[in-house]
Design a protein around this motif. Structure first.
Motif, PDB file in Angstrom:
ATOM      1  N   UNK A  31      14.705  64.661   9.271  1.00  0.00           N
ATOM      2  CA  UNK A  31      14.259  65.117  10.581  1.00  0.00           C
ATOM      3  C   UNK A  31      14.733  64.158  11.676  1.00  0.00           C
ATOM      4  N   UNK A  32      14.658  62.866  11.407  1.00  0.00           N
ATOM      5  CA  UNK A  32      15.132  61.883  12.387  1.00  0.00           C
ATOM      6  C   UNK A  32      16.617  62.069  12.667  1.00  0.00           C
ATOM      7  N   UNK A  33      17.402  62.343  11.615  1.00  0.00           N
ATOM      8  CA  UNK A  33      18.834  62.525  11.789  1.00  0.00           C
ATOM      9  C   UNK A  33      19.134  63.817  12.544  1.00  0.00           C
ATOM     10  N   UNK A  34      18.392  64.865  12.243  1.00  0.00           N
ATOM     11  CA  UNK A  34      18.560  66.139  12.935  1.00  0.00           C
ATOM     12  C   UNK A  34      18.321  65.971  14.431  1.00  0.00           C
ATOM     13  N   UNK A  35      17.277  65.218  14.764  1.00  0.00           N
ATOM     14  CA  UNK A  35      17.001  64.941  16.182  1.00  0.00           C
ATOM     15  C   UNK A  35      18.117  64.126  16.812  1.00  0.00           C
ATOM     16  N   UNK A  36      18.580  63.107  16.096  1.00  0.00           N
ATOM     17  CA  UNK A  36      19.575  62.180  16.651  1.00  0.00           C
ATOM     18  C   UNK A  36      20.893  62.884  16.952  1.00  0.00           C
ATOM     19  N   UNK A  37      21.317  63.797  16.072  1.00  0.00           N
ATOM     20  CA  UNK A  37      22.614  64.457  16.272  1.00  0.00           C
ATOM     21  C   UNK A  37      22.470  65.775  17.023  1.00  0.00           C
ATOM     22  N   UNK A  38      21.234  66.107  17.418  1.00  0.00           N
ATOM     23  CA  UNK A  38      20.959  67.352  18.145  1.00  0.00           C
ATOM     24  C   UNK A  38      21.494  68.568  17.388  1.00  0.00           C
ATOM     25  N   UNK A  39      21.117  68.602  16.128  1.00  0.00           N
ATOM     26  CA  UNK A  39      21.561  69.661  15.214  1.00  0.00           C
ATOM     27  C   UNK A  39      21.064  71.017  15.715  1.00  0.00           C
ATOM     28  N   UNK A  40      21.965  71.995  15.771  1.00  0.00           N
ATOM     29  CA  UNK A  40      21.610  73.349  16.190  1.00  0.00           C
ATOM     30  C   UNK A  40      21.522  74.234  14.947  1.00  0.00           C
ATOM     31  N   UNK A  41      20.356  74.789  14.710  1.00  0.00           N
ATOM     32  CA  UNK A  41      20.119  75.576  13.506  1.00  0.00           C
ATOM     33  C   UNK A  41      20.734  76.968  13.615  1.00  0.00           C
ATOM     34  N   UNK A  42      21.080  77.513  12.453  1.00  0.00           N
ATOM     35  CA  UNK A  42      21.523  78.898  12.377  1.00  0.00           C
ATOM     36  C   UNK A  42      20.327  79.839  12.502  1.00  0.00           C
ATOM     37  N   UNK A  43      20.624  81.141  12.539  1.00  0.00           N
ATOM     38  CA  UNK A  43      19.558  82.135  12.701  1.00  0.00           C
ATOM     39  C   UNK A  43      18.581  82.118  11.525  1.00  0.00           C
ATOM     40  N   UNK A  44      19.119  81.889  10.334  1.00  0.00           N
ATOM     41  CA  UNK A  44      18.316  81.885   9.110  1.00  0.00           C
ATOM     42  C   UNK A  44      18.552  80.580   8.365  1.00  0.00           C
ATOM     43  N   UNK A  45      17.473  79.990   7.880  1.00  0.00           N
ATOM     44  CA  UNK A  45      17.553  78.741   7.111  1.00  0.00           C
ATOM     45  C   UNK A  45      16.889  78.969   5.760  1.00  0.00           C
ATOM     46  N   UNK A  46      17.657  78.758   4.688  1.00  0.00           N
ATOM     47  CA  UNK A  46      17.125  78.856   3.327  1.00  0.00           C
ATOM     48  C   UNK A  46      17.047  77.449   2.759  1.00  0.00           C
ATOM     49  N   UNK A  47      15.871  77.052   2.272  1.00  0.00           N
ATOM     50  CA  UNK A  47      15.633  75.673   1.851  1.00  0.00           C
ATOM     51  C   UNK A  47      15.346  75.639   0.349  1.00  0.00           C
ATOM     52  N   UNK A  48      15.959  74.679  -0.352  1.00  0.00           N
ATOM     53  CA  UNK A  48      15.869  74.589  -1.810  1.00  0.00           C
ATOM     54  C   UNK A  48      14.970  73.437  -2.259  1.00  0.00           C
ATOM     55  N   UNK A  49      13.943  73.129  -1.485  1.00  0.00           N
ATOM     56  CA  UNK A  49      13.085  71.980  -1.799  1.00  0.00           C
ATOM     57  C   UNK A  49      11.814  72.129  -0.965  1.00  0.00           C
ATOM     58  N   UNK A  50      10.638  72.079  -1.605  1.00  0.00           N
ATOM     59  CA  UNK A  50       9.413  72.347  -0.843  1.00  0.00           C
ATOM     60  C   UNK A  50       9.088  71.264   0.176  1.00  0.00           C
ATOM     61  N   UNK A  51       9.435  69.988  -0.121  1.00  0.00           N
ATOM     62  CA  UNK A  51       9.212  68.936   0.879  1.00  0.00           C
ATOM     63  C   UNK A  51      10.070  69.162   2.123  1.00  0.00           C
ATOM     64  N   UNK A  52      11.339  69.540   1.911  1.00  0.00           N
ATOM     65  CA  UNK A  52      12.220  69.835   3.033  1.00  0.00           C
ATOM     66  C   UNK A  52      11.715  71.050   3.817  1.00  0.00           C
ATOM     67  N   UNK A  53      11.188  72.040   3.101  1.00  0.00           N
ATOM     68  CA  UNK A  53      10.657  73.237   3.770  1.00  0.00           C
ATOM     69  C   UNK A  53       9.511  72.881   4.703  1.00  0.00           C
ATOM     70  N   UNK A  54       8.600  72.039   4.213  1.00  0.00           N
ATOM     71  CA  UNK A  54       7.449  71.631   5.030  1.00  0.00           C
ATOM     72  C   UNK A  54       7.916  70.833   6.245  1.00  0.00           C
ATOM     73  N   UNK A  55       8.867  69.906   6.035  1.00  0.00           N
ATOM     74  CA  UNK A  55       9.386  69.093   7.142  1.00  0.00           C
ATOM     75  C   UNK A  55      10.044  69.973   8.200  1.00  0.00           C
TER      76      UNK A  55
END
Length: 356
Positions: free
Chosen positions: A70-94
């Motif tokens: 999450x810190x890295x996503x904020x730092x690089x100003x990551x722009x998400x796609x329309x749909x996000x599929x997550x393969x890990x429950x911790x990542x999903x919660x974050x």
């Protein structure tokens, strides 16, 4: 009309079941006109990256866990796609927290449940992180938009243990890679094959007991494919069996040709304490090799039709396991070693992605 964009979030593309499914999803979706990115923590040498379609973009965040992600996503100003599929429950919660409180992007969040959570959440050693993860999973996980369960047993577990609304869960059996198929005229020079991560979940004491039992009855050639945190302990037990029975057990830590091992084998075995959806069983059957597995939670009883394409063994009856394995090795013919219809799994995935 612009391409629909999809992000697949996974911690890495190291060689494993969830990672292989992620690559299969990405390649299929790219083939069908979607703009795909796989977002990972970091790259590893022992990975499936070479199998990823060239049209799929791989984004390595250079982090090590969901919090630093999450810190890295904020730092690089990551722009998400329309749909996000997550393969890990911790990542999903974050990512749910980030979408709620830190992101301007309002993406659809799909969590692919990777294991039988009522068991898996408690397997690690006691720590503050473990109990915080359990608490957040119980409170937050059910709030995610929708879920993929790998089998019906896993869906029931999510409903009963985490109170996830049944209407949010879609069961999608893992598609088998197109690299797994039955080869004709291949010598069956391996009697018993085990493929999997060398970890506590895989029931290693039972694996050793089954090998001990079958080689006591016949000079079976055994092959173990996989590595993991308990491989030193397993290798020591296997060495003891080699000395006891005057045999050699083939040990393969990593391979890019698991299909070759399925095709060379007369049987594939699974001794797990629990599973999510055991890809190994589906892959083995796709290659035309029968299977023997404990009837553990979850998945084996939705893949194996007992006495038809393999044998389901009550947990954890190693004596019966050996008896059924011996039937296969003695040439007992099963009536239908079925292939698995991956196209059906992909169709259900697309329906979920495009569902409003």
């Amino acid at each position: 009309m612009s391409q629909k964009s999809i992000d697949l979030f996974i911690d890495a593309i190291r060689k494993g079941g969830a990672e292989r499914v992620c690559v299969n999803y990405a390649n299929y979706l790219a083939d069908n006109g979607y703009k795909i990115r796989i977002v990972i923590f970091k790259e590893y040498e022992d990975s499936y990256i070479d199998l990823v379609d060239k049209r799929v973009e791989i984004v390595s965040l250079g982090c090590h866990d969901a919090s630093s992600m999450i810190k890295k996503i904020k730092a690089i100003k990551f722009i998400f796609s329309e749909t996000v599929i997550v393969f890990n429950h911790q990542m999903s919660i974050a990512l749910w927290f980030y979408r709620q409180f830190g992101s301007k992007d309002k993406f659809k969040l799909i969590s692919r449940n990777v294991n039988y959570l009522s068991r898996d959440l408690y397997t690690s050693k006691n720590s503050i992180k473990k109990w915080v993860t359990i608490l957040l999973t119980k409170i937050i996980y059910r709030r995610i938009d929708c879920f993929v369960a790998q089998c019906n047993d896993m869906k029931k577990d999510m409903v009963n243990y985490l109170s996830v609304p049944e209407s949010k869960i879609t069961v999608i059996y893992n598609p088998v890679s197109t690299s797994v198929y039955k080869k004709e005229n291949i010598e069956k020079d391996i009697d018993v094959l085990f493929v999997g991560r060398i970890s506590k979940q895989k029931g290693l004491p039972y694996l050793v007991s089954v090998i001990d039992g079958i080689v006591s009855k016949k000079q079976a050639k055994v092959c173990i494919v996989g590595k993991g945190v308990l491989e030193d302990e397993l290798d020591k037990e296997l060495s003891n069996l080699e000395k006891k029975h005057n045999i050699e057990i083939l040990r393969v830590r990593s391979t890019d040709d698991v299909n070759g091992y399925y095709n060379r084998s007369k049987s594939t075995i699974l001794t797990s304490l629990y599973e999510g959806y055991p890809n190994v069983l589906a892959e083995s059957l796709t290659a035309g090799t029968p299977v023997v597995s404990f009837d553990c939670q979850s998945g084996p009883n939705e893949i194996i039709r007992d006495g038809i394409n393999g044998y389901l063994i009550p947990c954890f009856d190693t004596e019966l396991f050996v008896d059924k394995l011996e039937l296969i090795l003695n040439g007992n013919k099963l009536t239908d070693i079925r292939d698995f219809n991956s196209e059906n799994s992909f169709s259900i995935l697309e329906e979920l992605i495009n569902k409003e």
